[in-house]
Design a protein around this motif. Structure first.
Motif, PDB file in Angstrom:
ATOM      1  N   THR B 538      -8.359  -3.436   2.460  1.00  0.00           N
ATOM      2  CA  THR B 538      -8.622  -2.087   1.892  1.00  0.00           C
ATOM      3  C   THR B 538      -7.191  -1.372   1.752  1.00  0.00           C
ATOM      4  OG1 THR B 538     -10.084  -2.498   4.041  1.00  0.00           O
ATOM      5  CG2 THR B 538     -10.305  -0.479   2.513  1.00  0.00           C
ATOM      6  N   PRO B 539      -7.051  -1.071   0.456  1.00  0.00           N
ATOM      7  CA  PRO B 539      -5.862  -0.329   0.081  1.00  0.00           C
ATOM      8  C   PRO B 539      -5.663   0.908   0.891  1.00  0.00           C
ATOM      9  CG  PRO B 539      -6.967  -0.932  -1.672  1.00  0.00           C
ATOM     10  CD  PRO B 539      -7.989  -1.142  -0.689  1.00  0.00           C
ATOM     11  N   ASN B 540      -4.443   1.727   0.896  1.00  0.00           N
ATOM     12  CA  ASN B 540      -4.328   2.931   1.510  1.00  0.00           C
ATOM     13  C   ASN B 540      -5.074   3.272   3.063  1.00  0.00           C
ATOM     14  OD1 ASN B 540      -3.320   3.604  -1.129  1.00  0.00           O
ATOM     15  ND2 ASN B 540      -5.592   4.030  -1.597  1.00  0.00           N
ATOM     16  N   GLY B 562       0.310  -6.793   8.630  1.00  0.00           N
ATOM     17  CA  GLY B 562      -0.312  -6.492   7.345  1.00  0.00           C
ATOM     18  C   GLY B 562      -0.412  -7.488   6.200  1.00  0.00           C
ATOM     19  N   TYR B 563      -1.061  -8.699   6.711  1.00  0.00           N
ATOM     20  CA  TYR B 563      -1.189  -9.744   5.808  1.00  0.00           C
ATOM     21  C   TYR B 563      -2.788  -9.832   5.336  1.00  0.00           C
ATOM     22  CZ  TYR B 563       3.184 -12.176   7.343  1.00  0.00           C
ATOM     23  OH  TYR B 563       4.425 -12.524   7.540  1.00  0.00           O
ATOM     24  N   CYS B 564      -3.284  -8.640   5.415  1.00  0.00           N
ATOM     25  CA  CYS B 564      -4.835  -8.663   5.121  1.00  0.00           C
ATOM     26  C   CYS B 564      -4.966  -9.328   3.489  1.00  0.00           C
ATOM     27  CB  CYS B 564      -5.417  -7.291   5.158  1.00  0.00           C
ATOM     28  SG  CYS B 564      -5.326  -6.831   6.686  1.00  0.00           S
ATOM     29  N   ASN B 565      -3.910  -9.028   2.548  1.00  0.00           N
ATOM     30  CA  ASN B 565      -4.130  -9.433   1.319  1.00  0.00           C
ATOM     31  C   ASN B 565      -3.740 -10.891   1.055  1.00  0.00           C
ATOM     32  OD1 ASN B 565      -4.688  -8.596  -1.354  1.00  0.00           O
ATOM     33  ND2 ASN B 565      -3.323  -7.137  -1.352  1.00  0.00           N
ATOM     34  N   ASN B 566      -3.447 -11.733   2.173  1.00  0.00           N
ATOM     35  CA  ASN B 566      -3.485 -13.060   2.149  1.00  0.00           C
ATOM     36  C   ASN B 566      -4.678 -13.660   2.477  1.00  0.00           C
ATOM     37  OD1 ASN B 566      -0.566 -12.758   1.709  1.00  0.00           O
ATOM     38  ND2 ASN B 566      -0.237 -12.632   3.622  1.00  0.00           N
TER      39      ASN B 566
END
Lengths: 744, 744
Positions: B538-540, B562-566
């Protein structure tokens, strides 16, 4: 005196010494004294001791601290030993070459610097400046190790590394240019986007910090972390980082490996060529002195000269050996002496480890022949040699593994005694001498593991009732128990080949290990002076209250990971920290914390370490390991037989009356290499053995191994250049691995 | 029809096709139709499209989602194309070999599976089971890419990898045994010590978790962390971990590389040998058909047959070229035709890229000869060719770098125009055709970078006043500006060599890039099915409130970093995640989080990925890159001249009347390779050029390059086996790099 000189030349060739010396009698005797093994090993021990002083000096390993005068006394003592050796050198080396030899100059300078440094230190420590007194010269101690004549291989390795550097400079510059360019790009792209790392640090907001972040990315140590803020901002930025990793991590790092491999190999080849030339030159010199003109205008060494020169060697071989060498070398057809071509093989021949065939002397046969030949004894021996015996013990080892895993302590005595019985049975079958013969790696392994486990267990059992047994000893026992499981690898052919490959190149790797250790030592000393005491580990603190005794670290990743023990407070901790830096992962966090507690200049130390040790030295080691593995692995699978045959033929041992023996021994050889399997053969062999006493050739696998390996690496290429490796070098070196034995 | 068959054979040899086909006329024509480039490229495009459907299918890349019937329609369309190609194949391939060829079987099975899977999916999605409908067959899509006839190189690479696997199995087993043993030891040593990781997780309290921790340590990803608790407990445990790293990370990983290198190389050699044999066989077949008996009992191809067969090629060369080939190949002395030995060179000769010498046709000379030859024009040309011109622009580039670094936007127009002027001047001096000639990598690079920067800047300037300019375009502009700095590398000789080495092997690496991509694709599909949607970014969100939309991750390292984007939520994110796993660092944290949100079985996926991609494929790529680098680097430094001379001699072009030209062109050639420097030469050359119209040979550097590189790798070894590489293969392939040109 002529014989003395010739003998010296022969020994120079044999041991690969290339020193220049006067040839008057006194000098020759001095040279001989200087070259005695005892003195050489003594010097080596003192050089190591000099390095070990680091353990006791301030900052000392806890519990080992000595007052400064004690360590200095030790140091002075070592320096005196080195000076004595240098004085000894000056008694036979021409003054001119003594003073112009760079390694002597380096040693002299190192001694001077050390002494001056010691004086200054003593002065300072007894003055008000006590606090700022440091021993600068400790960092140059490894220079002794590199430059003394006793450590030829290490010096050669260093020289090669030094020669490799200029050739990678271009790639290095381009590599840094590439990082700088990517940094500029990243800096421009991310600077205005107002991004932050998870920890709150600004993201690519300063050129040099960005450069450093991207340098760390090359080592992959901050791999996804450095990408995440940009990737979270826009998925397309992943392309930037993937391009960066492909170009810098994969392409440039492999380019480094390739260039280093290439140029290191070229330099090594030059070195080996010159070593071979030296050897030949020395032997030619010896031949010039010894030769007589034989009937038929041929020049050769007569039997008398031969005996005389052999008697003049520092360690003259026994008479049977002298005769054996003569038999091998002299010209049989012309009834003449040893001609030049054969004489040039002398150095290699002498490096063949020759022992009278002792395997026939099975002690049991000697002392109780009737018992050994009796039916129950035969039955036992047959059982031991049966393949089920091996499988049975494989099964037992597996069961032992299960028992260890589930902590069934009570079974330990059972397994221990079983394995002791196994060793005894094998020893009985093979005879102790054969069992412990040089090339039988697995027997040695077995014996050492089981015996130490046995001793430790006995001690434990006896002490257990008296007092608390120290935990370290229990740990040791556990290690021995687990290592026992490795036996199973030795019982399976295809795994044994792999392990033997590793074991065979291990001695060669030792040279590089020493090179690495010398660099570690120098870096450790610098690290202790710069960072010693800045970060301290306090046992038994909880994660939250621990701050490594330094408030500047507050909030750092280093602290959070609990890395306080990765410090430079004494030489052992420094070495462990340096190993961690070599492994690379998390090195940037260690670096960052040390630049926090000192200044940003601390980065220089760590980046230097990374460039020199990880990029340069480790790549060289990888290149060497690759080449050695490929060589050994191919060899162990295919060419052993032909190499052995070549030696036999080339040594002139396959004349008709020997053929039977040769064929017999060929099968034996192959089994000597596949060490565990030849029980069957040795069983059949024994009666035959007793009839004909034999002499065995066996290569001394010890200290020559890196030389042997290196020569083997280049023999194909050097052959093409007119070196008669096929006749002079190759077969000998090939046998180095196989523990080759030939009967005459 | 005979000419048709012969022509087909020649083209088979030329393009390395090894297909079996019927030789009746209809089949031959069908085969020819099948082999048309347009159709081949069309098929390749459809195969890529099939893979790209992954972008639009559920889970689609955000913004690209299409309803399932649309993607299925696309898929069906691609499948139809593939079926049509297979049908086309069946019109000329004998039924027997069509049905027994494993790759056809695989394609047929893949089609069947895909169709069945689609039907089931449609059925499920329209039923209550909608939620559990998955498209299993997507994972097999790369099989088309591997098995179609259009991607011969990729198939060969895969076949080699498959053949390499059995040989590393032994090392792999031993490697796992070693880890297991160390794990047992660590488990026993630390189990009772009641240690904890910093995060509070128990330390070595469970065998399989310990095993996993130590497996990760081999990859160095958890390097000091896994050691710290034990090291804090007692410093001596560092020895355990150092021993572990030395044995498993350094020795075993290098052993993997060595074994893979060794066996991969052996398999590759076999492949290349059979490819060369095929080529020869095809040409021999063609010769058999075309030959006539000439006076003197020799068999040769007459001029008429030659013309006929050339006319029958799919893409017949122009008449001058046909004559040229004839000149080169036919027997001049005997006034005869082309004999077998020469004929066997035909395939290589045809792969030489032949163009009429266009460099003489400087467009300025043609259209305004007086102006071009006038004094000011000559002065300009002389300036451009002067070495200060190069240095001046190096300086300008550096200034540009400074300006970019300090964001002096206003200077941009100045630099841009300066660089455009530079390009125009160079073009004027060399002539546009010469400027853009095939081998002038740096000119192309220059032109593309500057032109795109110019266009982008113009667009930006014109749009700036109208509306907000999209940020991505500004980023693109910045990339172009920074890339301009790379020009400086092209101006410095020693760096240019390194970059050209990389550029030269880049096309060969492309094959391995595709192999890697196919594996990534399959793993990405599996990953999306298993882990898709489990972890969301979730951005921001601030660090504290972010939990990747999954409460199971609470407190994990993954969340903290902060690896949620992986994640595996769409194919692009999956690919990025897989790249991160390939880079290895932090892969265990990604693994751990996915096993948290699913189950421990998730580890299998990641460990499989690591074994296959990192240990197997990346090692093969490293081995290949190493070998290619060493080859190219040595070549670029030394052997070009002799290789070129050899070609010239061997093509029979150094007869007396050509010597002047040959010598002249030799200097030219070397400069063609050192691309930037030959301005001086081309200046002098022009008058000479105009007198004698010439034809130039130039190698087609494009799609054959991996083949050329591979053949070159093994030419030395294959020569020894009786392949006449010195006559048939080598000089041609050597020229592949140099952009060799020869005048006749």
């Amino acid at each position: 005196q002529n014989y003395l000189l010739a003998a010296n030349y022969i020994e120079d060739a044999r041991f690969g010494r290339t020193m220049d010396y006067n040839i008057d009698k006194e000098s020759l005797l001095n040279y001989r004294r200087y070259s005695r093994r005892l003195l050489q090993w003594g010097t080596v021990i003192f050089m190591w001791w000099l390095l070990l002083i680091g353990l006791f000096e301030d900052p000392a390993v806890p519990g080992l601290a000595l007052p400064y005068w004690a360590t200095m006394l030790m140091e002075v003592f070592c320096l005196v030993v080195i000076c004595l050796r240098m004085y000894q050198l000056s008694t036979f080396v021409p003054r001119r070459s003594l003073l112009t030899d760079p390694k002597n100059i380096v040693i002299a300078l190192t001694i001077v610097v050390t002494v001056m440094d010691m004086i200054i230190y003593i002065g300072m420590i007894n003055s008000p400046l006590k606090g700022s007194a440091i021993r600068v010269s400790r960092v140059v101690r490894p220079l002794f190790m590199i430059n003394m004549n006793e450590s030829r291989q290490v010096r050669r390795a260093f020289r090669n590394i030094r020669n490799t550097v200029p050739e990678i400079i271009n790639v290095l510059i381009l590599f840094f240019f590439s990082i700088a360019l990517f940094t500029l790009l990243a800096f421009k792209l991310f600077q205005l986007r107002d991004l932050y790392y998870r920890g709150g640090e600004p993201y690519f907001r300063n050129y040099w910090d960005s450069f450093f972040d991207l340098y760390v990315l090359v080592t992959t140590a901050n791999s996804p972390d450095v990408m995440m803020p940009a990737y979270d901002d826009s998925p397309w930025f992943a392309l930037f980082f993937i391009a960066y990793i492909v170009i810098n991590t994969y392409i440039f790092m492999n380019l480094f490996l390739a260039v280093i491999y290439n140029s290191y190999r070229a330099h090594l080849k030059t070195e080996i060529r010159s070593a071979v030339l030296w050897k030949r030159k020395k032997l030619e010199n010896a031949f010039e002195i010894l030769k007589d003109t034989m009937p038929g205008e041929k020049e050769a060494v007569t039997y008398n000269s031969w005996i005389m020169v052999m008697k003049n060697l520092t360690y003259p071989p026994s008479f049977p050996k002298i005769s054996l060498f003569w038999e091998v070398l002299h010209n049989r057809n012309a009834d003449g002496g040893i001609e030049l071509k054969q004489f040039l093989q002398l150095a290699n021949l002498m490096n063949v480890y020759v022992v009278e065939d002792q395997s026939a002397v099975n002690i049991f046969v000697k002392w109780a022949p009737e018992v050994y030949a009796s039916r129950p004894s035969k039955f036992v021996r047959k059982c031991v040699q049966h393949w089920t015996f091996v499988y049975l013990f494989d099964l037992l080892i597996l069961m032992n593994a299960v028992c260890i895993a589930f902590d069934w302590e009570s079974t330990e005595w059972f397994f221990l005694s079983i394995f002791i019985v196994e060793i005894l049975l094998r020893m009985y079958t093979l005879g102790p001498k054969e069992y412990f013969s040089f090339s039988r790696f697995w027997n040695w392994f077995d014996f050492i593991i089981i015996t130490s486990a046995f001793i430790a267990t006995v001690i434990e059992a006896s002490l257990d009732e008296l007092a608390q047994f120290p935990r370290e000893a229990l740990d040791f026992l556990m290690v021995m128990r687990c290592l026992r499981l490795v036996k199973i690898v030795g019982n399976i052919d295809r795994f044994r080949i792999i392990v033997m490959t590793i074991v065979n190149i291990a001695p060669s790797l030792l040279t590089y290990g020493i090179v690495l250790l010398m660099l570690y030592y120098a870096f450790a000393i610098v690290g202790m002076e710069c960072f010693g005491g800045k970060i301290k580990f306090t046992p038994n603190t909880t994660a939250s209250e621990n701050n490594c005794n330094n408030t500047k670290l507050e909030g750092s990743e280093f602290l959070r990971m609990g890395y306080c023990n990765n410090n430079f407070n004494d030489i052992l901790h420094s070495l462990v920290t340096l190993v961690e830096l070599t492994v690379v992962n998390q090195w940037h966090n260690i670096l960052l914390s040390y630049s926090l507690v000192t200044s940003k200049a601390a980065r220089v130390y760590f980046i230097f370490f990374h460039l020199i040790v990880v990029i340069l030295i480790m790549n060289i080691i990888v290149a060497f390991v690759l080449e050695a593995f490929i060589l050994e692995y191919q060899l162990s699978k295919t060419t052993i037989e032909t190499a052995v045959e070549k030696t036999i033929q080339q040594l002139g041992l396959n004349s008709n009356d020997h053929i039977a023996d040769v064929n017999h021994d060929k099968t034996e050889l192959i089994n000597e290499f596949d060490v565990g399997d030849n029980d069957q053969y040795s069983g059949k062999r024994e009666p035959h053995r007793k009839e004909t006493p034999k002499i065995r050739f066996r290569i001394n696998q010890g200290h020559k191994n890196i030389e042997v390996l290196l020569q083997r690496m280049f023999e194909g290429e050097l052959e093409g250049e007119g070196f008669e490796f096929a006749n002079a070098e190759e077969p000998m070196t090939l046998d180095g691995v196989t523990g080759n034995s030939v009967t005459v």
